[in-house]
Design an enzyme around this catalytic site. Structure first.
Site: not given
Ligand code: 5LI
Ligand code: NI
Length: 186
Positions: A113, A156-157, A160
């Site tokens: 993240c 994941h988003e 947030h």
């Molecule tokens: O909230 C977004 N971020 O924090 C951006 C950076 N993380 C990634 O691109 C990322 C990397 C690995 C697994 C997942 Cl699921 C994600 Cl989302």
């Molecule tokens: Ni993130």
């Protein structure tokens, strides 16, 4: 333009807030935020630009990460090969998981993240398939189904937007222990 200086890090209270719904028609500010979020993801995935601007790569970004507590997420998931079109390139307003599989899945490599300046190893167990309802920039409501890696990133988003960080899902006692029916995605 958004750079790493605009991305808030763990400990900042906005990351633990539930973000506000976006109203339509979009304000010029909200439209600009959405555009800049997508531009950030594109820049972060461009080797040259990312090196020049010192950007960490991301495949998704949620507005709370730039200290904007609104329900806006940007997704830019590259295709398999360099010149392929992206798997998903979309900004979702007010996204909501309206249904999901019983089956769970996680990424073999765990998650990272931009708001977390440290490695947090462990399996982040999520729904393996989801149906998401969201509005586009014109306020039109859409329904989309995702599975695999894309479903993981979308979750994941959306986390947030609800003040949830990926490591909240990791079992501290046994970070890589998963039930045998959890799909581990390479
Ligand atoms: O909230 C977004 N971020 O924090 C951006 C950076 N993380 C990634 O691109 C990322 C990397 C690995 C697994 C997942 Cl699921 C994600 Cl989302
Ligand atoms: Ni993130």
């Amino acid at each position: 333009m958004i750079t790493m200086d605009n991305i808030i890090r763990e400990g900042h209270p906005t990351l633990r807030r539930s973000a506000d719904l976006v109203t339509f028609p979009l304000s010029a500010e909200d439209r600009k935020i959405a555009t800049e979020m997508m531009e950030f993801l594109s820049n972060s995935q461009d080797e040259k630009i990312a090196a020049q601007l010192n950007l960490r790569a991301g495949v998704g970004l949620a507005a709370p990460q730039i200290d904007v507590s609104k329900r806006i997420v940007a997704l830019l998931i590259p295709g398999e090969y360099e010149d392929d079109p992206p798997e998903l390139a979309k900004v979702m307003f007010n996204p909501k998981i309206v249904s999901h599989s019983i089956e769970s899945a996680c990424l073999k490599g765990g998650e990272g993240c931009l708001s977390v300046d440290r490695e947090v190893p462990g399996f982040v167990v999520r729904h393996s398939r989801i149906t998401v309802s969201y509005q586009d920039a014109e306020g039109v409501t859409h329904k989309a189904r995702y599975k695999g890696y894309i479903a993981i990133v979308v979750q994941h988003e959306i986390d947030h937007l609800n003040g949830v960080m990926f490591y909240d899902h990791i079992n501290e006692q046994a970070p890589f222990a998963v039930e045998d029916d959890v799909i581990i995605i390479e």
